[in-house]
Scaffold this motif. Structure first.
Motif, PDB file in Angstrom:
ATOM      1  N   ARG A 124       0.857  -1.184   0.000  1.00  0.00           N
ATOM      2  CA  ARG A 124       0.000   0.000   0.000  1.00  0.00           C
ATOM      3  C   ARG A 124       0.894   1.236   0.000  1.00  0.00           C
ATOM      4  O   ARG A 124       1.765   1.370   0.860  1.00  0.00           O
ATOM      5  CB  ARG A 124      -0.914   0.007   1.225  1.00  0.00           C
ATOM      6  N   GLU A 150       0.535   4.811   0.589  1.00  0.00           N
ATOM      7  CA  GLU A 150      -0.419   5.784   1.102  1.00  0.00           C
ATOM      8  C   GLU A 150      -0.279   7.135   0.418  1.00  0.00           C
ATOM      9  O   GLU A 150      -1.270   7.821   0.161  1.00  0.00           O
ATOM     10  CB  GLU A 150      -0.229   5.941   2.617  1.00  0.00           C
ATOM     11  N   ASN A 165      -2.219   7.035  -2.670  1.00  0.00           N
ATOM     12  CA  ASN A 165      -3.545   6.414  -2.591  1.00  0.00           C
ATOM     13  C   ASN A 165      -3.597   5.207  -3.531  1.00  0.00           C
ATOM     14  O   ASN A 165      -4.492   5.064  -4.353  1.00  0.00           O
ATOM     15  CB  ASN A 165      -4.640   7.424  -2.944  1.00  0.00           C
ATOM     16  N   LEU A 166      -2.584   4.326  -3.365  1.00  0.00           N
ATOM     17  CA  LEU A 166      -2.350   3.255  -4.336  1.00  0.00           C
ATOM     18  C   LEU A 166      -2.054   1.951  -3.619  1.00  0.00           C
ATOM     19  O   LEU A 166      -1.301   1.918  -2.647  1.00  0.00           O
ATOM     20  CB  LEU A 166      -1.157   3.642  -5.235  1.00  0.00           C
ATOM     21  N   ILE A 167      -2.677   0.886  -4.102  1.00  0.00           N
ATOM     22  CA  ILE A 167      -2.364  -0.461  -3.634  1.00  0.00           C
ATOM     23  C   ILE A 167      -1.941  -1.265  -4.860  1.00  0.00           C
ATOM     24  O   ILE A 167      -2.667  -1.313  -5.865  1.00  0.00           O
ATOM     25  CB  ILE A 167      -3.560  -1.127  -2.949  1.00  0.00           C
ATOM     26  N   CYS A 168      -0.754  -1.889  -4.815  1.00  0.00           N
ATOM     27  CA  CYS A 168      -0.217  -2.607  -5.967  1.00  0.00           C
ATOM     28  C   CYS A 168       0.222  -4.011  -5.582  1.00  0.00           C
ATOM     29  O   CYS A 168       0.786  -4.224  -4.503  1.00  0.00           O
ATOM     30  CB  CYS A 168       0.987  -1.867  -6.566  1.00  0.00           C
ATOM     31  N   ASN A 199      -1.948  -2.430 -10.489  1.00  0.00           N
ATOM     32  CA  ASN A 199      -2.806  -1.597  -9.647  1.00  0.00           C
ATOM     33  C   ASN A 199      -4.046  -2.381  -9.225  1.00  0.00           C
ATOM     34  O   ASN A 199      -4.879  -2.741 -10.057  1.00  0.00           O
ATOM     35  CB  ASN A 199      -3.208  -0.340 -10.424  1.00  0.00           C
ATOM     36  N   THR A 258      -5.866  -1.185  -6.491  1.00  0.00           N
ATOM     37  CA  THR A 258      -6.512  -0.275  -5.541  1.00  0.00           C
ATOM     38  C   THR A 258      -8.019  -0.443  -5.577  1.00  0.00           C
ATOM     39  O   THR A 258      -8.671  -0.578  -4.534  1.00  0.00           O
ATOM     40  CB  THR A 258      -6.136   1.181  -5.860  1.00  0.00           C
ATOM     41  N   ASN A 259      -8.608  -0.414  -6.755  1.00  0.00           N
ATOM     42  CA  ASN A 259     -10.064  -0.534  -6.872  1.00  0.00           C
ATOM     43  C   ASN A 259     -10.541  -1.881  -6.377  1.00  0.00           C
ATOM     44  O   ASN A 259     -11.548  -1.985  -5.683  1.00  0.00           O
ATOM     45  CB  ASN A 259     -10.481  -0.321  -8.323  1.00  0.00           C
ATOM     46  N   GLN A 283      -9.137  -3.717  -4.156  1.00  0.00           N
ATOM     47  CA  GLN A 283      -9.006  -3.738  -2.698  1.00  0.00           C
ATOM     48  C   GLN A 283     -10.145  -2.959  -2.050  1.00  0.00           C
ATOM     49  O   GLN A 283     -10.704  -3.365  -1.033  1.00  0.00           O
ATOM     50  CB  GLN A 283      -7.653  -3.155  -2.286  1.00  0.00           C
TER      51      GLN A 283
END
Length: 572
Positions: free
Chosen positions: A479, A481, A484-487, A506, A508-509, A511
């Protein structure tokens, strides 16, 4: 005799075995190979049947026509079939086998077995006489090798007038045999594929040609072992040094033209590179020189269908030892080799349009001379020659390996640049070398960060793990922060280049959707629990109500029964 057999081209391709390597095209001296859909096929009109492609094809996709069936028909239908055996047979067989070959051939059905070198002796004598009486200072090209003769006539027509008007030893011997046995068929047996083509052009002088490979396979099929035969001589042996004809310089020695190994009046060349260079020299500077040319390197002992049971060195040594015989009573030359050579019939290549050629070179990135590598990987000596072949329908533009590599690199770059996944490449010091557009979008950066440490953007721990050498690949979910990204991330090393690659997917969506789904699932479970509690309470109340109602009902039924019994008694 039955209907004649349909004889196909002398050299052809087994397409199922062709592996798109272009080796046959690279080695073919006259580029008689057409490439279509990656398959190489021989063009009979351009082929000189030298057999080079057969020798060079690593997959065995090139082959020569098998004429054993034709010879079997001759043996079955002709009253007499004669065998003319090339002198290089002594290099094919072990010493104890050589005198067992004639009886083996007789067992197959041949009525007369003779050495082709008998014809070679006549060719050598007439060559000597021709040179002695010639007053011209022009070069003289020997005509013993059919591949060489056809190459000169069709691809070097300016030199065709210098070909000596003498037939080859095979045709000369066949003429001698048919003069003695008019009703006979003549079969030549030797190491040469081009002899099949020459026989087809001999107007019936030679009825069929077998290679040594075909003969050995035929003997094996008939289960005939040479060791089972008693020794027996040929019906006719060649005199003098005629048996040296398979070697470069054999004609000069057999004709007694010059006893010196090195001479200014003659030159012996073998292999296409040597004979091409000799012909180039004669074209630029004609001189009175006898050129004895054999198309196969080291001569006929290295023919493409020799049936190579012995090494080349052993074959040469055997011919040198057996090719010289006493000349006690040599036959009188019968001028059997005198031959009216037909006029040259070159196969002119169709001219190409210069504008189309220029356009093709531009399309393949070779418009400028400095861009034409002339590497020869496609099989043609220059980029221009290959482009001309493409326009003639003999080649494909995809045959250019540098071009295909360049296109592959462009495709790779296109894939990287258009990938929805972020891709970053760093060097051994973890400095940023390259980023694709998706990565720049994920991490809100531009090419301004190139050259900076990757730690400028995110924690470099995965790259540091790779650099330490403890892991070959690192895979994790992180993550970020700040972005604003989770990969989901995969890191691997390019050890030879000293570089490291990171791929960022990516999620993020997904998650966020997972979190919402978990919340919905939790809320649903809570609602279900509350509903279950409510239903449980309702059940308890209904049970209580039903219990009370049932008790009252039982009392009412008892009273009604009691009342009914009283009425019955009173009435009774």
């Amino acid at each position: 005799m039955d209907e004649p057999l349909e004889l196909g081209p002398v050299v052809f391709t087994h397409k199922a075995q062709c592996r798109d390597c272009y080796r046959c095209l690279r080695m073919c001296p006259v580029k008689a190979i057409r490439l279509e859909n990656g398959q190489a096929s021989v063009v009979p009109e351009l082929c000189i049947a030298c057999g080079t492609c057969i020798r060079e094809c690593p997959q065995g996709a090139k082959a020569f026509r098998n004429d054993v069936a034709l010879v079997r028909r001759l043996l079955a239908h002709r009253p007499r079939v004669l065998a003319s055996v090339a002198p290089s047979y002594v290099g094919l067989l072990h010493p104890w086998e050589r005198q067992r070959l004639p009886p083996a051939l007789r067992c197959l059905g041949f009525s007369y077995v003779s050495e082709t070198a008998v014809g070679a002796w006549h060719v050598a004598q007439e060559s000597t006489e021709l040179l002695r009486t010639a007053s011209s200072q022009e070069p003289k090209l020997c005509t013993a090798c059919p591949a060489f003769v056809r190459y000169v006539r069709e691809y070097r027509p300016a030199l065709a007038p210098f070909l000596m008007p003498l037939a080859s030893p095979m045709l000369t011997h066949a003429r001698l045999l048919k003069a003695r046995f008019p009703d006979a068929a003549v079969v030549f047996i030797g190491p040469c594929v081009a002899k099949k083509d020459e026989a087809g052009r001999s107007a019936g002088l030679v009825d069929a040609v077998l290679t040594f490979e075909e003969l050995l396979q035929w003997l094996e099929d008939e289960e005939l072992d040479l060791s089972a035969f008693e020794e027996s001589d040929f019906d006719e042996l060649a005199p003098g040094s005629a048996g040296l004809f398979p070697l470069p310089g054999g004609l000069v020695e057999a004709g007694g033209m010059d006893e010196r190994a090195l001479s200014e009046s003659s030159i012996a060349v073998s292999g296409f590179d040597e004979l091409r260079e000799a012909l180039d020299s004669l074209e630029s500077c004609p001189q009175a020189l006898l050129v004895e040319a054999l198309f196969c390197p080291q001569g006929c002992i290295n023919g493409p269908a020799t049936g190579q049971r012995q090494t080349l060195f052993a074959r040469r040594l055997a011919v040198l030892r057996e090719g010289r015989r006493p000349l006690s009573a040599p036959p009188r030359p019968e001028h059997a080799s005198t031959w009216e050579l037909p006029s040259p019939s070159p196969q002119p290549l169709a001219p190409v349009d210069e504008e189309e050629l220029r356009r093709l070179l531009e399309e393949t990135g070779k418009a400028r001379r400095e861009d034409q590598l002339d590497c020869g990987a496609c099989g043609y000596p220059s980029c221009r020659a290959k482009a001309e072949a493409v326009l003639r329908g003999m080649a494909e533009r995809e045959m250019c390996l540098p071009l295909m590599r360049r296109l592959a690199e462009k495709r790779t770059d296109k894939i990287i640049e258009t990938s929805p996944n972020g891709i970053i490449i760093v060097d051994a010091q973890l400095s940023i070398l390259h980023m694709n557009p998706a990565f720049r979008h994920f991490f809100l950066c531009s090419d301004a960060v190139l050259g900076k440490k990757v730690s400028y953007l995110f924690d470099p721990e995965p790259f540091e793990t790779l650099a330490a050498g403890s892991e070959a690949q690192v895979e994790c979910t992180q993550r970020h922060e700040a972005y604003n990204l989770i990969c989901h991330e995969i890191f691997y090393a390019l050890r030879e280049e000293g570089q490291f690659v990171g791929i960022f997917v990516n999620i993020t969506n997904s998650q966020g959707n997972k979190r919402k789904l978990d919340e919905l699932r939790s809320h649903t479970v809570q609602q279900a629990h509350e509903l279950l509690q409510h239903q449980f309470q309702m059940a308890q109340q209904m049970a209580k109500f039903l219990g009370e109602h049932t008790a009252q009902g039982e009392a009412l039924v008892k009273n009604l029964l009691a009342l009914a019994l009283t009425d019955e008694r009173d009435g009774g």
